[in-house]
Design a protein around this motif. Structure first.
Motif, PDB file in Angstrom:
ATOM      1  N   ASN A  81      -5.419  17.517 -13.974  1.00 59.32           N
ATOM      2  CA  ASN A  81      -4.432  17.940 -13.522  1.00 59.32           C
ATOM      3  C   ASN A  81      -4.574  18.272 -12.180  1.00 59.32           C
ATOM      4  N   LYS A  82      -5.709  17.749 -10.952  1.00 61.99           N
ATOM      5  CA  LYS A  82      -6.030  18.405  -9.926  1.00 61.99           C
ATOM      6  C   LYS A  82      -4.880  17.345  -8.780  1.00 61.99           C
ATOM      7  N   GLU A  83      -3.533  17.000  -8.384  1.00 61.68           N
ATOM      8  CA  GLU A  83      -2.735  16.678  -7.586  1.00 61.68           C
ATOM      9  C   GLU A  83      -2.665  16.527  -6.555  1.00 61.68           C
ATOM     10  N   ASP A  84      -2.468  17.623  -6.268  1.00 57.21           N
ATOM     11  CA  ASP A  84      -3.476  17.712  -4.802  1.00 57.21           C
ATOM     12  C   ASP A  84      -4.282  16.870  -3.768  1.00 57.21           C
ATOM     13  N   LYS A  85      -5.250  16.759  -5.196  1.00 55.89           N
ATOM     14  CA  LYS A  85      -6.679  15.764  -5.165  1.00 55.89           C
ATOM     15  C   LYS A  85      -6.557  14.634  -4.763  1.00 55.89           C
ATOM     16  N   LYS A  86      -5.563  14.368  -5.414  1.00 58.36           N
ATOM     17  CA  LYS A  86      -5.198  12.611  -5.285  1.00 58.36           C
ATOM     18  C   LYS A  86      -3.859  12.037  -4.684  1.00 58.36           C
ATOM     19  N   THR A  87      -3.969  12.742  -3.876  1.00 56.31           N
ATOM     20  CA  THR A  87      -2.958  12.529  -2.605  1.00 56.31           C
ATOM     21  C   THR A  87      -3.480  12.825  -1.223  1.00 56.31           C
ATOM     22  N   PHE A  88      -3.384  12.265  -0.079  1.00 55.63           N
ATOM     23  CA  PHE A  88      -3.540  12.963   0.928  1.00 55.63           C
ATOM     24  C   PHE A  88      -1.798  12.757   2.041  1.00 55.63           C
ATOM     25  N   LEU A  89      -1.253  13.276   3.047  1.00 58.79           N
ATOM     26  CA  LEU A  89      -0.307  12.795   3.973  1.00 58.79           C
ATOM     27  C   LEU A  89      -1.028  11.729   4.903  1.00 58.79           C
ATOM     28  N   LEU A  90      -0.014  10.769   4.640  1.00 65.00           N
ATOM     29  CA  LEU A  90      -0.543   9.860   5.666  1.00 65.00           C
ATOM     30  C   LEU A  90       0.300   9.862   7.096  1.00 65.00           C
ATOM     31  N   ASP A  91      -0.072   9.816   8.352  1.00 65.64           N
ATOM     32  CA  ASP A  91       1.082  10.024   9.015  1.00 65.64           C
ATOM     33  C   ASP A  91       0.923   8.902   9.848  1.00 65.64           C
ATOM     34  N   PRO A  92       1.599   7.504  10.283  1.00 66.99           N
ATOM     35  CA  PRO A  92       1.351   6.658  11.240  1.00 66.99           C
ATOM     36  C   PRO A  92       0.977   6.792  12.480  1.00 66.99           C
ATOM     37  N   ASN A  93       1.772   8.433  12.884  1.00 64.53           N
ATOM     38  CA  ASN A  93       1.786   9.324  14.634  1.00 64.53           C
ATOM     39  C   ASN A  93      -0.247   9.385  14.532  1.00 64.53           C
ATOM     40  N   ASP A  94      -0.450   9.397  13.190  1.00 65.38           N
ATOM     41  CA  ASP A  94      -2.041   9.472  13.734  1.00 65.38           C
ATOM     42  C   ASP A  94      -3.028   8.838  13.774  1.00 65.38           C
ATOM     43  N   TYR A  95      -3.227   7.468  14.433  1.00 63.57           N
ATOM     44  CA  TYR A  95      -2.944   5.970  13.670  1.00 63.57           C
ATOM     45  C   TYR A  95      -2.831   5.041  15.091  1.00 63.57           C
ATOM     46  N   GLU A  96      -3.376   4.497  15.219  1.00 66.65           N
ATOM     47  CA  GLU A  96      -2.918   3.802  16.566  1.00 66.65           C
ATOM     48  C   GLU A  96      -2.236   2.634  16.286  1.00 66.65           C
ATOM     49  N   ASN A  97      -3.060   2.306  15.442  1.00 71.56           N
ATOM     50  CA  ASN A  97      -2.450   0.315  14.873  1.00 71.56           C
ATOM     51  C   ASN A  97      -1.192   0.148  13.438  1.00 71.56           C
ATOM     52  N   LEU A  98      -1.970   1.140  12.572  1.00 65.45           N
ATOM     53  CA  LEU A  98      -1.440   1.145  10.770  1.00 65.45           C
ATOM     54  C   LEU A  98       0.058   2.084  11.110  1.00 65.45           C
ATOM     55  N   ASP A  99       0.622   1.006  10.240  1.00 67.53           N
ATOM     56  CA  ASP A  99       1.901   1.347   9.497  1.00 67.53           C
ATOM     57  C   ASP A  99       2.696   1.209   8.336  1.00 67.53           C
ATOM     58  N   PHE A 100       4.127   1.594   8.292  1.00 73.15           N
ATOM     59  CA  PHE A 100       4.327   1.328   6.744  1.00 73.15           C
ATOM     60  C   PHE A 100       5.535   0.369   6.555  1.00 73.15           C
ATOM     61  N   VAL A 101       5.476  -0.921   5.864  1.00 71.64           N
ATOM     62  CA  VAL A 101       6.364  -1.168   6.092  1.00 71.64           C
ATOM     63  C   VAL A 101       7.640  -0.743   5.922  1.00 71.64           C
ATOM     64  N   ASP A 102       7.922  -0.201   4.786  1.00 71.00           N
ATOM     65  CA  ASP A 102       8.977   0.357   4.340  1.00 71.00           C
ATOM     66  C   ASP A 102       8.929   1.888   5.169  1.00 71.00           C
ATOM     67  N   ASN A 103      10.426   2.447   5.713  1.00 76.67           N
ATOM     68  CA  ASN A 103      10.404   3.408   6.771  1.00 76.67           C
ATOM     69  C   ASN A 103       9.383   3.953   7.620  1.00 76.67           C
ATOM     70  N   PRO A 104       8.835   2.938   8.760  1.00 74.22           N
ATOM     71  CA  PRO A 104       7.823   2.988   9.578  1.00 74.22           C
ATOM     72  C   PRO A 104       7.831   3.814  10.149  1.00 74.22           C
ATOM     73  N   GLY A 105       6.921   4.482  10.830  1.00 79.03           N
ATOM     74  CA  GLY A 105       6.740   5.663  11.358  1.00 79.03           C
ATOM     75  C   GLY A 105       6.683   7.241  10.725  1.00 79.03           C
ATOM     76  N   VAL A 106       7.108   7.279   9.502  1.00 79.18           N
ATOM     77  CA  VAL A 106       7.520   7.934   8.474  1.00 79.18           C
ATOM     78  C   VAL A 106       6.142   9.113   7.647  1.00 79.18           C
TER      79      VAL A 106
END
Length: 338
Positions: A81-106
């Motif tokens: 039941n620890k939903e807050d421990k099962k995910t984390f917020l990945l912000d592509p703006n914090d990465y140099e090269n990594l981005d999402f295929v869908d809705n890049p930059g979000v």
């Protein structure tokens, strides 16, 4: 068993347990790979620290001089039941090269090593000899994606009574090997029964003790046979340790007793990715990384313990529940005399 042992105890997502290709992780560059792996592994490392911090006491009534107890202790730390421990917020703006295929930059929520989000597509893009090269891959899911919602730990523990209400403790798990993985545990602790110093100790209905315990768990995983990425001498080494400082009170009845405690826990995990790794795809193809990165996670928190212990001659059985950032159920089978 290999997948669970590797992920739970060796603390890394860059193995088959995370269902990820090491070549994909490093195709984003070593800085991005380290940032992602740190966020991905953080809840798992935290849960292991809480798991190995339990089981240091099953009564506040310290053993007399020469009294001893040998215990087999098992822990289950749940996170269903620890939903807050099962995910984390990945912000592509914090990465140099990594981005999402869908809705890049979000920014969006992605799975941690405890989670079950799958199918998240990322890409890495860069120029190679004047040509734009893009590498697309899926982020790994976690243990919940394999229907595993707990972190286990276990060990053998021995306690011996000394003078003036002092009891020393030691815990040990001999180094176990499974295919390319190995794991071992040791710890030492001390308990001081404060009520033993009081003149009315014999007639008091309860005992009060202070407990300090240290646990270290270490493991390694040889990546050679996994063939995740080209290179040599590839391995993962992990060290996780915890300190617990507790106050405990218990009843002093002949057969069945109840105990409770408040504990402060602090710990640290260090995971080293070692060896030589040669990326074979994406804009960083042909890059070679030697001992690419190390991940350190510090943990601290307060837990409460409620338990009961049944005594039948030389045989004792105890069960307890520890409430904290991660809740842990502990069962002990004990043999000894006092």
């Amino acid at each position: 068993m290999k997948n669970l042992l590797t992920c739970v105890f060796l603390g890394t997502c860059i193995t088959a347990t995370a269902q990820a290709d090491f070549n994909n992780v490093l195709s984003a560059g070593v800085e991005d790979a380290e940032r992602f792996t740190t966020d991905y592994m953080e809840p798992l490392s935290e849960s292991v620290v809480y798991s190995i911090s339990t089981g240091w006491y099953n009564t506040a009534d310290a053993k007399p001089l020469g009294g001893f107890e040998i215990s087999i202790v098992g822990n289950i730390t749940g996170f269903k039941n620890k939903e807050d421990k099962k995910t984390f917020l990945l912000d592509p703006n914090d990465y140099e090269n990594l981005d999402f295929v869908d809705n890049p930059g979000v920014a969006r929520e992605v799975s941690t090593a405890l989670g079950d989000i799958s199918g998240t597509e990322m890409f890495v893009e860069g120029e190679v000899l004047g040509v734009t090269v893009r590498e697309t891959f899926e982020l790994p899911s976690g243990l919940a994606g394999e229907d595993i919602n707990f972190v286990p730990s276990g060990y053998v523990q021995a306690s011996v009574g000394l003078i003036k209400g002092i009891e020393i403790k030691a815990r040990f798990l001999p180094k176990m090997e499974y295919e390319d993985a190995s794991i071992g545990l040791y710890g030492i602790g001390i308990q001081h029964d404060i009520t033993k110093l009081l003149p009315a100790d014999k007639i008091l209905p309860v005992a009060i003790s202070a407990v300090i315990g240290y646990t270290n768990i270490s493991g390694d995983y040889d990546l050679t046979n996994a063939r995740l990425i080209d290179g040599e001498n590839q391995r993962i080494e992990a060290q996780i340790n915890s300190w617990v400082f507790g106050g405990v009170v218990s009843t002093k009845l002949p057969i069945i007793n109840f105990y409770g405690g408040v504990n402060y826990i602090t710990g640290k995990s260090v995971t080293d990715v070692l060896g030589t790794y040669r990326v074979t795809s994406g804009p960083f193809a042909s890059e070679t990384y030697v001992d690419p990165f190390s991940i350190t996670k510090k943990v601290s928190g307060v837990t409460g313990t409620l338990g009961t212990k049944l005594k039948l001659g030389f045989f004792r059985l105890n069960a307890e529940y520890n409430l904290g950032e991660f809740n842990t159920a502990t069962v002990g089978i004990n043999f000894g005399f006092r």
